[in-house]
Design a protein around this motif. Structure first.
Motif, mmCIF file in Angstrom:
data_model
loop_
_atom_site.group_PDB
_atom_site.id
_atom_site.type_symbol
_atom_site.label_atom_id
_atom_site.label_comp_id
_atom_site.label_asym_id
_atom_site.label_seq_id
_atom_site.Cartn_x
_atom_site.Cartn_y
_atom_site.Cartn_z
ATOM 1 N N LYS A 1 0.829 -1.204 0.000
ATOM 2 C CA LYS A 1 0.000 0.000 0.000
ATOM 3 C C LYS A 1 0.864 1.254 0.000
ATOM 4 O O LYS A 1 0.559 2.228 -0.697
ATOM 5 C CB LYS A 1 -0.937 0.000 1.211
ATOM 6 C CG LYS A 1 -2.112 -0.940 1.076
ATOM 7 C CD LYS A 1 -3.001 -0.896 2.296
ATOM 8 C CE LYS A 1 -3.773 0.393 2.328
ATOM 9 N NZ LYS A 1 -4.796 0.432 3.397
ATOM 10 N N ILE A 2 1.925 1.235 0.765
ATOM 11 C CA ILE A 2 2.819 2.394 0.819
ATOM 12 C C ILE A 2 3.503 2.602 -0.521
ATOM 13 O O ILE A 2 3.620 3.733 -1.008
ATOM 14 C CB ILE A 2 3.844 2.245 1.968
ATOM 15 C CG1 ILE A 2 3.134 2.398 3.313
ATOM 16 C CG2 ILE A 2 4.980 3.250 1.842
ATOM 17 C CD1 ILE A 2 3.991 2.079 4.517
ATOM 18 N N PRO B 1 15.476 5.426 0.783
ATOM 19 C CA PRO B 1 16.224 4.638 1.788
ATOM 20 C C PRO B 1 15.304 3.968 2.818
ATOM 21 O O PRO B 1 15.542 2.826 3.217
ATOM 22 C CB PRO B 1 17.135 5.666 2.457
ATOM 23 C CG PRO B 1 17.249 6.782 1.480
ATOM 24 C CD PRO B 1 15.963 6.811 0.721
ATOM 25 N N LEU B 2 14.250 4.654 3.235
ATOM 26 C CA LEU B 2 13.303 4.069 4.188
ATOM 27 C C LEU B 2 12.569 2.883 3.569
ATOM 28 O O LEU B 2 12.374 1.845 4.215
ATOM 29 C CB LEU B 2 12.281 5.118 4.646
ATOM 30 C CG LEU B 2 12.808 6.233 5.524
ATOM 31 C CD1 LEU B 2 11.752 7.326 5.706
ATOM 32 C CD2 LEU B 2 13.244 5.690 6.868
ATOM 33 N N LEU B 3 12.178 3.038 2.321
ATOM 34 C CA LEU B 3 11.474 1.964 1.627
ATOM 35 C C LEU B 3 12.394 0.768 1.422
ATOM 36 O O LEU B 3 11.986 -0.389 1.643
ATOM 37 C CB LEU B 3 10.949 2.468 0.277
ATOM 38 C CG LEU B 3 10.002 1.548 -0.451
ATOM 39 C CD1 LEU B 3 8.702 1.394 0.324
ATOM 40 C CD2 LEU B 3 9.724 2.077 -1.844
ATOM 41 N N ASN B 4 13.634 1.011 1.032
ATOM 42 C CA ASN B 4 14.599 -0.086 0.840
ATOM 43 C C ASN B 4 14.873 -0.825 2.142
ATOM 44 O O ASN B 4 14.955 -2.053 2.169
ATOM 45 C CB ASN B 4 15.915 0.448 0.268
ATOM 46 C CG ASN B 4 15.785 0.900 -1.159
ATOM 47 O OD1 ASN B 4 14.827 0.589 -1.850
ATOM 48 N ND2 ASN B 4 16.746 1.679 -1.619
ATOM 49 N N GLU B 5 15.000 -0.063 3.231
ATOM 50 C CA GLU B 5 15.259 -0.674 4.528
ATOM 51 C C GLU B 5 14.073 -1.532 4.978
ATOM 52 O O GLU B 5 14.252 -2.628 5.508
ATOM 53 C CB GLU B 5 15.548 0.417 5.555
ATOM 54 C CG GLU B 5 16.029 -0.112 6.890
ATOM 55 C CD GLU B 5 16.389 1.010 7.847
ATOM 56 O OE1 GLU B 5 16.155 0.815 9.052
ATOM 57 O OE2 GLU B 5 16.882 2.060 7.406
ATOM 58 N N SER C 1 4.706 6.972 6.135
ATOM 59 C CA SER C 1 3.343 7.507 6.190
ATOM 60 C C SER C 1 3.356 8.985 6.551
ATOM 61 O O SER C 1 2.594 9.772 5.983
ATOM 62 C CB SER C 1 2.504 6.716 7.201
ATOM 63 O OG SER C 1 2.291 5.410 6.756
ATOM 64 N N ASP C 2 4.212 9.352 7.489
ATOM 65 C CA ASP C 2 4.331 10.773 7.860
ATOM 66 C C ASP C 2 4.802 11.601 6.675
ATOM 67 O O ASP C 2 4.289 12.707 6.428
ATOM 68 C CB ASP C 2 5.288 10.942 9.034
ATOM 69 C CG ASP C 2 4.725 10.417 10.342
ATOM 70 O OD1 ASP C 2 3.495 10.186 10.431
ATOM 71 O OD2 ASP C 2 5.524 10.208 11.285
#
Length: 129
Positions: A23-24, A43-47, A122-123
């Protein structure tokens, strides 16, 4: 019995985490480039993706170990893993193989880390809208 419950409870936690990740990703595709720079969220998505992959791997390893405890139809038959085989132990000093509980704990820690990244993502998405 506890190991059995842990393995299957952990497996059931991975499904909503994967759903949330998808979903994100879909939401990021909608606003990509327009209001949110890739170097901020990538980077957040990869992590998160790596954490979920490692959580699935630990869960599969725990399931394979659990299969060794299950009775086999033929008493003379070697136990076979339900999924994939665990990595072979390297030659040399004896390496302690993780227990089912340790594998599940590792998987849960990776899922928790992914959810922390989901919250940050999300933020970022809310701020970009």
């Amino acid at each position: 019995i506890v190991d059995f419950i842990l393995v299957f409870q952990n497996k059931s936690l991975l499904k909503p985490a994967d759903h949330r990740f998808n979903k994100i990703v879909a939401e990021l595709k909608k606003i990509r480039g327009a209001k949110l720079k890739i170097d901020i969220w990538q980077p957040l998505l990869n992590e998160a993706a790596l954490g979920l992959k490692e959580a699935r791997d630990s869960s599969q390893d725990a399931l394979a170990l659990l299969a060794d405890y299950l009775p086999q139809p033929d008493a003379n038959q070697e136990p076979t893993p339900l999924t994939r085989a665990l990595p072979e132990e390297p030659e040399g000093p004896e390496v302690k193989q993780p227990t089912i509980q340790e594998l599940v704990e590792n998987s849960l820690a990776k899922i928790k880390g992914a959810y922390k990244n989901f919250i940050e993502l999300s933020d970022l998405i809310k701020k970009a809208k």
